[in-house]
Write a protein that holds these residues in place. Structure first.
Motif, mmCIF file in Angstrom:
data_model
loop_
_atom_site.group_PDB
_atom_site.id
_atom_site.type_symbol
_atom_site.label_atom_id
_atom_site.label_comp_id
_atom_site.label_asym_id
_atom_site.label_seq_id
_atom_site.Cartn_x
_atom_site.Cartn_y
_atom_site.Cartn_z
ATOM 1 N N ALA A 38 20.525 86.823 7.526
ATOM 2 C CA ALA A 38 19.580 86.006 8.287
ATOM 3 C C ALA A 38 20.005 84.540 8.344
ATOM 4 N N GLY A 39 20.766 84.081 7.355
ATOM 5 C CA GLY A 39 21.112 82.672 7.365
ATOM 6 C C GLY A 39 22.494 82.306 6.893
ATOM 7 N N SER A 40 23.288 83.283 6.492
ATOM 8 C CA SER A 40 24.587 82.957 5.918
ATOM 9 C C SER A 40 25.670 83.905 6.396
ATOM 10 N N VAL A 41 26.921 83.470 6.189
ATOM 11 C CA VAL A 41 28.096 84.298 6.455
ATOM 12 C C VAL A 41 28.819 84.489 5.128
ATOM 13 N N TYR A 42 29.225 85.707 4.854
ATOM 14 C CA TYR A 42 29.977 86.024 3.647
ATOM 15 C C TYR A 42 31.257 86.726 4.056
ATOM 16 N N VAL A 43 32.336 86.457 3.325
ATOM 17 C CA VAL A 43 33.624 87.082 3.609
ATOM 18 C C VAL A 43 34.180 87.696 2.341
ATOM 19 N N GLY A 44 35.113 88.618 2.509
ATOM 20 C CA GLY A 44 35.797 89.238 1.382
ATOM 21 C C GLY A 44 37.060 89.908 1.855
ATOM 22 N N VAL A 45 37.924 90.244 0.915
ATOM 23 C CA VAL A 45 39.164 90.944 1.222
ATOM 24 C C VAL A 45 39.291 92.183 0.352
ATOM 25 N N CYS A 46 40.150 93.102 0.773
ATOM 26 C CA CYS A 46 40.371 94.327 0.018
ATOM 27 C C CYS A 46 41.339 94.069 -1.135
ATOM 28 N N VAL A 66 25.265 89.779 -2.233
ATOM 29 C CA VAL A 66 24.322 90.164 -3.283
ATOM 30 C C VAL A 66 24.282 89.097 -4.375
ATOM 31 N N THR A 67 25.416 88.485 -4.679
ATOM 32 C CA THR A 67 25.450 87.401 -5.661
ATOM 33 C C THR A 67 24.537 86.256 -5.228
ATOM 34 N N ALA A 68 24.421 86.062 -3.921
ATOM 35 C CA ALA A 68 23.550 85.020 -3.373
ATOM 36 C C ALA A 68 22.114 85.513 -3.163
ATOM 37 N N ARG A 69 21.804 86.699 -3.693
ATOM 38 C CA ARG A 69 20.464 87.294 -3.619
ATOM 39 C C ARG A 69 20.023 87.631 -2.198
ATOM 40 N N GLU A 70 20.965 88.056 -1.401
ATOM 41 C CA GLU A 70 20.651 88.563 -0.066
ATOM 42 C C GLU A 70 21.080 90.027 -0.018
ATOM 43 N N TYR A 71 20.383 90.821 0.812
ATOM 44 C CA TYR A 71 20.631 92.258 0.829
ATOM 45 C C TYR A 71 20.669 92.848 2.234
ATOM 46 N N LYS A 72 20.121 92.154 3.195
ATOM 47 C CA LYS A 72 20.042 92.678 4.557
ATOM 48 C C LYS A 72 21.161 92.096 5.408
ATOM 49 N N ILE A 73 21.947 92.990 5.991
ATOM 50 C CA ILE A 73 23.103 92.602 6.800
ATOM 51 C C ILE A 73 22.741 92.726 8.275
ATOM 52 N N ALA A 74 22.874 91.646 9.010
ATOM 53 C CA ALA A 74 22.612 91.682 10.449
ATOM 54 C C ALA A 74 23.810 92.254 11.201
ATOM 55 N N LYS A 75 25.019 91.800 10.834
ATOM 56 C CA LYS A 75 26.229 92.203 11.545
ATOM 57 C C LYS A 75 27.397 92.150 10.566
ATOM 58 N N ILE A 76 28.335 93.096 10.702
ATOM 59 C CA ILE A 76 29.499 93.139 9.818
ATOM 60 C C ILE A 76 30.732 93.570 10.601
ATOM 61 N N VAL A 77 31.891 93.048 10.182
ATOM 62 C CA VAL A 77 33.165 93.426 10.792
ATOM 63 C C VAL A 77 34.241 93.476 9.718
ATOM 64 N N ALA A 78 35.250 94.302 9.943
ATOM 65 C CA ALA A 78 36.458 94.313 9.111
ATOM 66 C C ALA A 78 37.650 94.192 10.049
ATOM 67 N N GLN A 101 23.140 101.811 1.220
ATOM 68 C CA GLN A 101 22.488 101.835 -0.082
ATOM 69 C C GLN A 101 22.108 100.449 -0.593
ATOM 70 N N ILE A 102 22.720 99.401 -0.091
ATOM 71 C CA ILE A 102 22.355 98.044 -0.509
ATOM 72 C C ILE A 102 20.921 97.729 -0.084
ATOM 73 N N ASP A 103 20.540 98.176 1.105
ATOM 74 C CA ASP A 103 19.163 98.020 1.588
ATOM 75 C C ASP A 103 18.955 99.047 2.691
ATOM 76 N N PRO A 104 17.909 99.879 2.600
ATOM 77 C CA PRO A 104 17.694 100.909 3.622
ATOM 78 C C PRO A 104 17.605 100.360 5.044
ATOM 79 N N SER A 105 17.136 99.128 5.213
ATOM 80 C CA SER A 105 17.044 98.561 6.561
ATOM 81 C C SER A 105 18.416 98.280 7.159
ATOM 82 N N ASN A 106 19.466 98.357 6.344
ATOM 83 C CA ASN A 106 20.811 98.144 6.867
ATOM 84 C C ASN A 106 21.276 99.267 7.791
#
Length: 135
Positions: A38-46, A66-78, A101-106
């Motif tokens: 809802a308000g942030s962008v998070y990135v990661g690598v394999c 999740v470390t930032a206490r967020e669980y609902k993902i609006a959009k994701i890409v790899a 499994q992180i959040d059923p609304s995902n």
């Protein structure tokens, strides 16, 4: 970046953290993921390991979220960078289930499949309802 940000901008955010590093026959960081909440962008690598203890880029981005206490993902890409450029790659089955499994609304998470193509996660998963008892 907002939840209405374009697919291209999210792809660019993921591509910006692609920095492959080779150790013997393994490559770290050759796939990257970016996600919007809802308000942030998070990135990661394999992280690829010889004994199967590694993880996908989506897992790393989700762990940051999740470390930032967020669980609902609006959009994701790899994304993956090959010799001919950056390519969007769909999440593997393990990542699809992990997102759910992180959040059923995902189940409504918009999964970016290309610059002009998305799909809700629910359409990329097999049956998601918990089975009912047989009795």
């Amino acid at each position: 970046m907002t939840t209405n940000q374009s697919n291209e901008a999210l792809i660019e955010a993921a591509a910006a953290v692609l920095h492959p590093h080779r150790v013997d026959d393994r490559v770290f960081g050759d796939v990257a993921s970016a996600l919007i909440t809802a308000g942030s962008v998070y990135v990661g690598v394999c992280i690829d390991t010889a004994c199967g203890t590694g993880f996908c880029a989506e897992h790393a981005a989700i762990a940051a979220m999740v470390t930032a206490r967020e669980y609902k993902i609006a959009k994701i890409v790899a994304v993956w960078r090959g010799e001919d450029g950056v390519r969007v790659v769909p999440p593997c089955g393990r990542c699809r289930e992990f997102i759910h499994q992180i959040d059923p609304s995902n189940l409504d998470t918009e999964v970016v499949l290309g610059p002009h193509r998305t799909s809700p996660l629910r359409n990329l998963l097999p049956i998601t309802d918990w089975p009912v008892p047989l009795d």
